[in-house]
Design an enzyme around this catalytic site. Structure first.
Site, PDB file in Angstrom:
ATOM      1  N   GLY A  93      11.823   9.220 -24.154  1.00  0.00           N
ATOM      2  CA  GLY A  93      12.321   7.841 -24.165  1.00  0.00           C
ATOM      3  C   GLY A  93      13.425   7.611 -25.175  1.00  0.00           C
ATOM      4  O   GLY A  93      14.027   8.548 -25.700  1.00  0.00           O
TER       5      GLY A  93
ATOM      6  N   HIS B 133      20.224  11.792 -21.631  1.00  0.00           N
ATOM      7  CA  HIS B 133      19.148  11.675 -20.636  1.00  0.00           C
ATOM      8  C   HIS B 133      19.712  11.266 -19.273  1.00  0.00           C
ATOM      9  O   HIS B 133      19.268  11.749 -18.230  1.00  0.00           O
ATOM     10  CB  HIS B 133      18.135  10.622 -21.085  1.00  0.00           C
ATOM     11  CG  HIS B 133      17.453  10.900 -22.385  1.00  0.00           C
ATOM     12  ND1 HIS B 133      17.643  10.134 -23.502  1.00  0.00           N
ATOM     13  CD2 HIS B 133      16.576  11.874 -22.747  1.00  0.00           C
ATOM     14  CE1 HIS B 133      16.913  10.602 -24.492  1.00  0.00           C
ATOM     15  NE2 HIS B 133      16.250  11.666 -24.070  1.00  0.00           N
TER      16      HIS B 133
ATOM     17  N   ASP C 205      18.671  21.190 -26.307  1.00  0.00           N
ATOM     18  CA  ASP C 205      17.457  21.842 -26.793  1.00  0.00           C
ATOM     19  C   ASP C 205      17.367  23.217 -26.126  1.00  0.00           C
ATOM     20  O   ASP C 205      16.500  23.471 -25.286  1.00  0.00           O
ATOM     21  CB  ASP C 205      16.242  20.975 -26.464  1.00  0.00           C
ATOM     22  CG  ASP C 205      16.327  19.605 -27.109  1.00  0.00           C
ATOM     23  OD1 ASP C 205      16.005  19.499 -28.297  1.00  0.00           O
ATOM     24  OD2 ASP C 205      16.757  18.644 -26.441  1.00  0.00           O
TER      25      ASP C 205
ATOM     26  N   GLN D 205      14.202  25.200 -26.238  1.00  0.00           N
ATOM     27  CA  GLN D 205      13.199  24.625 -25.337  1.00  0.00           C
ATOM     28  C   GLN D 205      13.424  25.117 -23.898  1.00  0.00           C
ATOM     29  O   GLN D 205      12.474  25.478 -23.197  1.00  0.00           O
ATOM     30  CB  GLN D 205      13.293  23.102 -25.398  1.00  0.00           C
ATOM     31  CG  GLN D 205      12.397  22.372 -24.431  1.00  0.00           C
ATOM     32  CD  GLN D 205      12.310  20.888 -24.736  1.00  0.00           C
ATOM     33  OE1 GLN D 205      11.492  20.474 -25.534  1.00  0.00           O
ATOM     34  NE2 GLN D 205      13.150  20.082 -24.117  1.00  0.00           N
TER      35      GLN D 205
HETATM   36  P1  AMP Z   1      13.966  14.060 -25.570  1.00  0.00           P
HETATM   37  O1  AMP Z   1      13.708  12.679 -25.076  1.00  0.00           O
HETATM   38  O2  AMP Z   1      14.786  14.112 -26.815  1.00  0.00           O
HETATM   39  O3  AMP Z   1      12.722  14.918 -25.599  1.00  0.00           O
HETATM   40  O4  AMP Z   1      14.900  14.732 -24.476  1.00  0.00           O
HETATM   41  C1  AMP Z   1      14.529  14.750 -23.127  1.00  0.00           C
HETATM   42  C2  AMP Z   1      15.457  15.673 -22.378  1.00  0.00           C
HETATM   43  O5  AMP Z   1      16.799  15.197 -22.535  1.00  0.00           O
HETATM   44  C3  AMP Z   1      15.429  17.100 -22.911  1.00  0.00           C
HETATM   45  O6  AMP Z   1      15.519  18.002 -21.816  1.00  0.00           O
HETATM   46  C4  AMP Z   1      16.646  17.144 -23.778  1.00  0.00           C
HETATM   47  O7  AMP Z   1      17.184  18.450 -23.916  1.00  0.00           O
HETATM   48  C5  AMP Z   1      17.607  16.255 -23.002  1.00  0.00           C
HETATM   49  N1  AMP Z   1      18.676  15.769 -23.883  1.00  0.00           N
HETATM   50  C6  AMP Z   1      18.540  15.121 -25.070  1.00  0.00           C
HETATM   51  N2  AMP Z   1      19.748  14.878 -25.623  1.00  0.00           N
HETATM   52  C7  AMP Z   1      20.674  15.400 -24.763  1.00  0.00           C
HETATM   53  C8  AMP Z   1      22.089  15.477 -24.770  1.00  0.00           C
HETATM   54  N3  AMP Z   1      22.824  14.983 -25.770  1.00  0.00           N
HETATM   55  N4  AMP Z   1      22.697  16.081 -23.725  1.00  0.00           N
HETATM   56  C9  AMP Z   1      21.975  16.602 -22.693  1.00  0.00           C
HETATM   57  N5  AMP Z   1      20.633  16.549 -22.639  1.00  0.00           N
HETATM   58  C10 AMP Z   1      19.973  15.962 -23.649  1.00  0.00           C
END
Ligand code: AMP
Length: 285
Positions: free
Chosen positions: A31, A37, A153, A156
Site C-alpha cells: 500500500g 506500483h 526490489d 526480492q
Molecule cells: P511495496 O509496497 O513497497 O512492498 O512494493 C510492492 C511492489 O511494488 C513490489 O514488487 C515493489 O518492487 C514494487 N515497487 C515499489 N517501488 C517501485 C518503483 N519505484 N518502481 C517499480 N516498482 C516498484
C-alpha cells in the site's frame, strides 16, 4: 472495482472469473501506492483480463526494530490510485485474516535458503522468510496466471523466482523496471519520511549507481574496486549512513572477483527515519 477483506469472498469471485475463461494478473503490495506500483498495475492490465491488487503490510517480514508500526498507510488514497490504474479487485485483509493463529503460531512456513546471504537478506535477518511465506499464501489465495514485481526490489524478484521454480508454483513472474522521480530518486512509499534536506540530497543514490555503471561501461571488472568507488562517491555526497554497497552476479547474487554476465550494483542507505534501497542491473559483454 471491488474490495475484498476476506479470503473466502475473494476466492469465490476469482473462481467465477476463471470459470469464464479469464486470465488473472496479480500485484502484491504493502500500500501507500505511488507510480511505481501503478506501473505494475498497468503492466498487469495489459497482460491479463482481471487485475487483482493486494494491500497488506505483512508483519512477518519486518524485524523487531524495523518500521512495521510506522509504515505509511492510507487506504482511501490507495483505492483511488488503484481505480485510476484499472484494477478490478483489491484484496485488503486484516492480519487476523492472514494469520488466524497468530504469526508466531504457524504450524508451517516457507524458508529462503539461497540468494539471501547478502544485501537486504544479510541486513534484515528473517525478512525474506516472511516475504516467501506471505507470497506463497497470496499465490494460493489468488492463483494468478501472472504476478508482477518491481525490480526496485531486485533481490526480492530473485528470491521469489527461486520460490516459484523450487516449489513448482504455476505462475509466470514479471519483473518491472524501477520507476523514478524526475531527479532519479527511486519512487518508494518510504520517501515520505525524508526531511526536505534529505529529499534534496537523495538523488545522489541513483547518481552513485550511475557512476558505478559508467565504470563498468569503461571496462572496470574488479568487484572490490567498484564497491570502493561507489562507496566513496556516496560518502562524499551524502549525510546519511551507508547500510551496504555491493556488486554481485544477478540473479544468483554471488560475489565474483572478476565480474561478467549479468551483474547488479545495489545499495541501502539510512536516513534519519527512512532506509532507502536502489539498484541497477547491467549485462556485461
Ligand atoms: P511495496 O509496497 O513497497 O512492498 O512494493 C510492492 C511492489 O511494488 C513490489 O514488487 C515493489 O518492487 C514494487 N515497487 C515499489 N517501488 C517501485 C518503483 N519505484 N518502481 C517499480 N516498482 C516498484
Amino acid at each position: 472495482m471491488k474490495t475484498f477483506t476476506t479470503i473466502a469472498e475473494l476466492r469465490a469471485q476469482l473462481k467465477e472469473e476463471r470459470r469464464a475463461g479469464k486470465t488473472i494478473g496479480f500485484v502484491p503490495t504493502m500500500g501507500y501506492l505511488h507510480e511505481g506500483h501503478a506501473a505494475l498495475m498497468n503492466e498487469a492490465r495489459q497482460a491479463t483480463d482481471v487485475v487483482v491488487l493486494s494491500i497488506f503490510v505483512n508483519p512477518l517480514q519486518f524485524g523487531p526494530n524495523e518500521d512495521f508500526d510506522s509504515y505509511p498507510r492510507d487506504f482511501a488514497r490507495d483505492e483511488q490510485v488503484a481505480k485510476d490504474a484499472g484494477v478490478d479487485y483489491i484484496f485488503y485483509p486484516t492480519i487476523a485474516e492472514m494469520y488466524p493463529t497468530g504469526k508466531e503460531q504457524l504450524t508451517t512456513s516457507v524458508v529462503a535458503h539461497r540468494r539471501i546471504d547478502r544485501l537486504c537478506g544479510e541486513k534484515r535477518p528473517g525478512h525474506f522468510d516472511g516475504v516467501v511465506t506471505v507470497v506463497t499464501k497470496l499465490f494460493n489465495i489468488v492463483q494468478p496466471d501472472k504476478a508482477f514485481f518491481g525490480l526496485k526490489d531486485a533481490q526480492q524478484v530473485a528470491v521469489l523466482q527461486g520460490l516459484v521454480d523450487d516449489l513448482n508454483i504455476d505462475v509466470a513472474m514479471v519483473g518491472v523496471p524501477t520507476v523514478r522521480e524526475e531527479d532519479g530518486l527511486a519512487k518508494s512509499s518510504r520517501n515520505v519520511y525524508l526531511s526536505p534536506a534529505e529529499r534534496a540530497e537523495a538523488p545522489h543514490l541513483s547518481r552513485a549507481l550511475q557512476y558505478g555503471a559508467e565504470l563498468l561501461r569503461g571496462g572496470e571488472r574488479n568487484r572490490a574496486a567498484l564497491i570502493e568507488a561507489v562507496t566513496k562517491r556516496l560518502t562524499e555526497t551524502g549525510t546519511g549512513v551507508i547500510d551496504y554497497v555491493d556488486v554481485l552476479t544477478y540473479p544468483d547474487l554471488q560475489p565474483t572477483t572478476t565480474l561478467s554476465g549479468q551483474v547488479i550494483i545495489a545499495l541501502a542507505y539510512k536516513y534519519e527515519k527512512a532506509r532507502l534501497i536502489d539498484n541497477l542491473i547491467m549485462e556485461l559483454n
